[in-house]
Design an enzyme around this catalytic site. Structure first.
Site, PDB file in Angstrom:
ATOM      1  N   ARG A 156       0.981  48.612 -20.651  1.00  0.00           N
ATOM      2  CA  ARG A 156       2.038  49.507 -21.144  1.00  0.00           C
ATOM      3  C   ARG A 156       1.402  50.658 -21.918  1.00  0.00           C
ATOM      4  O   ARG A 156       0.580  50.432 -22.811  1.00  0.00           O
ATOM      5  CB  ARG A 156       2.993  48.767 -22.084  1.00  0.00           C
ATOM      6  CG  ARG A 156       3.836  47.721 -21.435  1.00  0.00           C
ATOM      7  CD  ARG A 156       4.997  47.302 -22.348  1.00  0.00           C
ATOM      8  NE  ARG A 156       4.574  46.907 -23.693  1.00  0.00           N
ATOM      9  CZ  ARG A 156       5.386  46.430 -24.619  1.00  0.00           C
ATOM     10  NH1 ARG A 156       6.687  46.307 -24.361  1.00  0.00           N
ATOM     11  NH2 ARG A 156       4.933  46.087 -25.810  1.00  0.00           N
ATOM     12  N   ASP A 182      20.993  44.900 -26.604  1.00  0.00           N
ATOM     13  CA  ASP A 182      19.792  44.928 -27.431  1.00  0.00           C
ATOM     14  C   ASP A 182      19.146  46.298 -27.226  1.00  0.00           C
ATOM     15  O   ASP A 182      18.712  46.633 -26.118  1.00  0.00           O
ATOM     16  CB  ASP A 182      18.831  43.805 -27.035  1.00  0.00           C
ATOM     17  CG  ASP A 182      17.680  43.684 -28.029  1.00  0.00           C
ATOM     18  OD1 ASP A 182      17.288  44.718 -28.608  1.00  0.00           O
ATOM     19  OD2 ASP A 182      17.172  42.570 -28.214  1.00  0.00           O
ATOM     20  N   PHE A 232      13.989  40.205 -22.852  1.00  0.00           N
ATOM     21  CA  PHE A 232      12.973  39.857 -23.842  1.00  0.00           C
ATOM     22  C   PHE A 232      13.098  38.360 -24.183  1.00  0.00           C
ATOM     23  O   PHE A 232      14.219  37.852 -24.290  1.00  0.00           O
ATOM     24  CB  PHE A 232      13.201  40.724 -25.086  1.00  0.00           C
ATOM     25  CG  PHE A 232      12.068  40.704 -26.066  1.00  0.00           C
ATOM     26  CD1 PHE A 232      10.966  41.533 -25.903  1.00  0.00           C
ATOM     27  CD2 PHE A 232      12.105  39.860 -27.161  1.00  0.00           C
ATOM     28  CE1 PHE A 232       9.925  41.526 -26.821  1.00  0.00           C
ATOM     29  CE2 PHE A 232      11.060  39.845 -28.079  1.00  0.00           C
ATOM     30  CZ  PHE A 232       9.970  40.680 -27.906  1.00  0.00           C
ATOM     31  N   TYR A 265      11.108  48.575 -36.240  1.00  0.00           N
ATOM     32  CA  TYR A 265       9.667  48.787 -36.438  1.00  0.00           C
ATOM     33  C   TYR A 265       8.991  49.398 -35.216  1.00  0.00           C
ATOM     34  O   TYR A 265       7.787  49.578 -35.208  1.00  0.00           O
ATOM     35  CB  TYR A 265       8.971  47.478 -36.842  1.00  0.00           C
ATOM     36  CG  TYR A 265       9.330  46.284 -35.978  1.00  0.00           C
ATOM     37  CD1 TYR A 265       8.740  46.116 -34.733  1.00  0.00           C
ATOM     38  CD2 TYR A 265      10.253  45.342 -36.404  1.00  0.00           C
ATOM     39  CE1 TYR A 265       9.076  45.046 -33.926  1.00  0.00           C
ATOM     40  CE2 TYR A 265      10.595  44.258 -35.613  1.00  0.00           C
ATOM     41  CZ  TYR A 265      10.002  44.119 -34.369  1.00  0.00           C
ATOM     42  OH  TYR A 265      10.350  43.056 -33.581  1.00  0.00           O
ATOM     43  N   LYS A 266       9.780  49.689 -34.168  1.00  0.00           N
ATOM     44  CA  LYS A 266       9.197  50.334 -32.984  1.00  0.00           C
ATOM     45  C   LYS A 266       9.331  51.848 -33.152  1.00  0.00           C
ATOM     46  O   LYS A 266       8.626  52.431 -33.961  1.00  0.00           O
ATOM     47  CB  LYS A 266       9.876  49.774 -31.729  1.00  0.00           C
ATOM     48  CG  LYS A 266       9.537  48.284 -31.546  1.00  0.00           C
ATOM     49  CD  LYS A 266      10.305  47.580 -30.456  1.00  0.00           C
ATOM     50  CE  LYS A 266       9.873  46.102 -30.400  1.00  0.00           C
ATOM     51  NZ  LYS A 266      10.800  45.251 -29.647  1.00  0.00           N
TER      52      LYS A 266
END
Ligand SMILES: *Cc1c(COP(=O)(O)O)cnc(C)c1O
Length: 407
Positions: free
Chosen positions: A367, A193, A125, A218-219
Site C-alpha cells: 500500500r 465505517d 476490516f 489517527y489516519k
C-alpha cells in the site's frame, strides 16, 4: 501527468496546499512517508496544544479543568461533524475506539431496525468483521457475509448493513448513497465505517441520509496513535437508543450517582466512561487544520498524487509483475494505491530500508499512501522511482519472507 521529476517539482510549485506541509513535524526530510493511512503525521499545533493541556489544564488546573473538559466529546464531535462529515450539530461524539463505537452502534441499529439480519463483506476490516459477527451471535441474528459490497442486494430480513466506505486493502470507495438507499428499501439501517475516508474524501452524511457512522482519527485526521474515534447517529434515531454500554458519562445526570441508568440527551448517551482529554485535543487540532485546508482541495490533490503513483507503477508494472488493484475512476477510489506483487512483503522491507515507508497487507499487497496534507509530488515520484529500482535490481530478494508483526 508527471513523467519526470521536473514535472513533479512543477506540480509542487503550483500546489495550493503547499503551505500545509509546514504545519507538520517533518523530523527527517529524507524520509518518504507513504503510510499516512495507517498513522498520520504530527501537526505542529498539536504538539503545542497537547503541551498546554498537560501544563495548564492538568498541571495547574487539576480537577477544575473538568468543567470545560466534560464538554469535549460533544463539542469536538460537533466540530468534526461539521468540518468533515457534512452533518449538523448534535449528531456526532468523539470517544472510545472505532471497534467499541462499531459495537455500540451495531446493537443500537438492530434495536431500531425491523429485520435482524446483519450484512457485511468478506473484505471488510478484521475488527469490523469480528464485532459484527459477535453482535449477530449475541442476538441470535443471521450474519450474511457478501463478496462484493458494491452489488449488495437487500433482503427483507436485513436489519443492519455495515461496510467500510473505503476498502483498507484495495482503496476502493463505495457508492454510499446507492448502498444506503438499497438498505433503506427493506427498512435496514446503514452503519458506515469511515476510517479510511474521513479527512480525505469529502462526505455529506446529512444529504445522503446515512443512519450511523464510525471512524478513527489517527489516519488522515492526524490525531495520533490511539486517539479517540467518532460516532455519528442521525437525529431521529437517537431517542430510541438504549445504550449497550450504559456508562456514567452517557447518563442524563452523571453526578447524581443514582441507582439506575437514565440515558442522556441525544447522541451524548453513546459516551461511556471518562473521556481521553489529550486525545480529544489532538482530534480538535487535526480537524481544524484539515478544515482550513478544505476537503475539496485535499481531495483534488490526493487524486492528482494517486494518479501520479498509478501512472508510474503502470510503466514498470508489466515487466516486474506489479499490478495496481485500486480502481482507476476518481469516484471509485480513496486516497491510497494498492499494488499486488507475489513478493510484496519483501519489497516493502526493501523500500523501508531505503527510507521509503509504504506498508504491506496480507497476502500480497503493497500500500502506498501519498496523504495530501503533507506529501509532495516529488515524494510520490521519488517513492515510485525507488520501487522501480528495487524490483528491477531484485534487491527485495535478500529480505526475509517470514512476516514479523506488521504495522
Ligand atoms: C483503522 C481501522 C479500524 C481501527 O479500529 P480501532 O478500533 O481504532 O483499532 C477499524 N475499521 C477500519 C475500517 C479501519 O480502517
Amino acid at each position: 501527468m508527471a513523467a519526470t521529476r521536473t514535472e513533479a517539482e512543477a506540480l509542487d510549485a503550483t500546489d495550493p496546499l503547499r503551505w500545509l506541509r509546514d504545519e507538520f513535524v517533518i523530523a527527517n526530510d529524507g524520509l518518504i512517508y507513504l503510510d499516512g493511512n495507517s498513522l498520520g503525521r504530527l501537526p505542529r499545533r498539536t504538539e503545542r496544544r497537547l503541551s498546554s493541556v498537560v501544563t495548564e489544564g492538568w498541571g495547574s488546573g487539576l480537577v477544575s479543568s473538568w468543567d470545560s473538559w466534560v464538554k469535549d466529546p460533544t463539542d469536538v464531535g460537533d466540530r468534526l461533524g461539521a468540518a468533515l462529515l457534512g452533518v449538523s450539530g448534535g449528531q456526532t461524539v468523539v470517544g472510545d475506539s472505532t471497534t467499541i463505537n462499531l459495537f455500540k452502534l451495531a446493537h443500537a441499529a438492530l434495536d431500531a431496525a425491523r429485520g435482524q439480519g446483519v450484512v457485511t463483506d468478506r473484505g471488510n476490516f478484521p475488527t469490523d468483521r469480528y464485532v459484527l459477527a459477535a453482535v449477530a451471535r449475541a442476538r441470535g441474528a443471521d450474519l450474511r457475509v457478501v463478496d462484493d459490497p458494491s452489488i449488495y442486494e437487500p433482503r427483507e430480513s436485513d436489519g443492519l448493513v455495515s461496510f467500510s466506505a473505503v476498502d483498507y486493502r484495495t482503496g476502493a470507495l463505495l457508492d454510499m448513497n446507492d448502498i444506503t438507499e438499497r438498505a433503506h428499501r427493506v427498512g435496514a439501517l446503514a452503519l458506515w465505517d469511515l476510517s479510511h475516508a474521513v479527512g480525505v474524501v469529502p462526505l455529506d452524511l446529512d444529504a445522503l441520509g446515512v443512519d450511523m457512522a464510525v471512524g478513527c482519527t489517527y489516519k488522515y485526521l492526524n490525531a495520533g496513535p490511539g486517539a479517540p474515534a467518532f460516532a455519528y447517529v442521525r437525529h431521529d434515531l437517537q431517542a430510541a437508543i438504549d445504550p449497550v454500554i450504559p456508562g456514567w458519562f452517557g447518563h442524563a445526570d452523571r453526578f447524581a450517582m443514582g441507582p439506575d441508568y437514565v440515558p442522556g440527551p441525544g447522541v451524548a448517551r453513546l459516551l461511556t466512561g471518562t473521556p481521553d482529554v489529550l486525545g480529544l485535543a489532538a482530534v480538535d487540532e487535526g480537524l481544524r487544520l484539515l478544515s482550513e485546508a478544505g476537503l475539496g482541495a485535499l481531495r483534488r490533490k490526493s487524486l492528482a498524487l494517486t494518479d501520479l503513483v498509478m501512472a508510474m507503477v503502470d510503466v514498470i508494472g508489466p515487466e516486474f509483475g506489479l499490478d495496481v488493484v485500486t480502481p482507476r475512476q476518481p469516484e471509485h477510489r480513496g486516497a491510497h494505491v494498492s499494488v499486488r506483487h507475489p513478493q510484496a512483503w519483501e519489497i516493502c522491507q526493501a523500500l523501508r530500508a531505503r527510507n521509503v515507508v509504504p506498508d504491506f497487507r496480507e497476502p500480497d499487497l503493497l500500500r502506498m499512501c501519498p496523504a495530501p496534507a503533507y506529501t509532495r509530488f516529488v515524494d510520490a515520484w521519488d517513492g515510485v522511482r525507488v520501487l522501480g529500482e528495487v524490483v528491477s535490481s531484485g534487491a527485495h530478494r535478500s529480505f526475509p519472507t517470514d512476516r514479523r508483526p506488521v504495522t
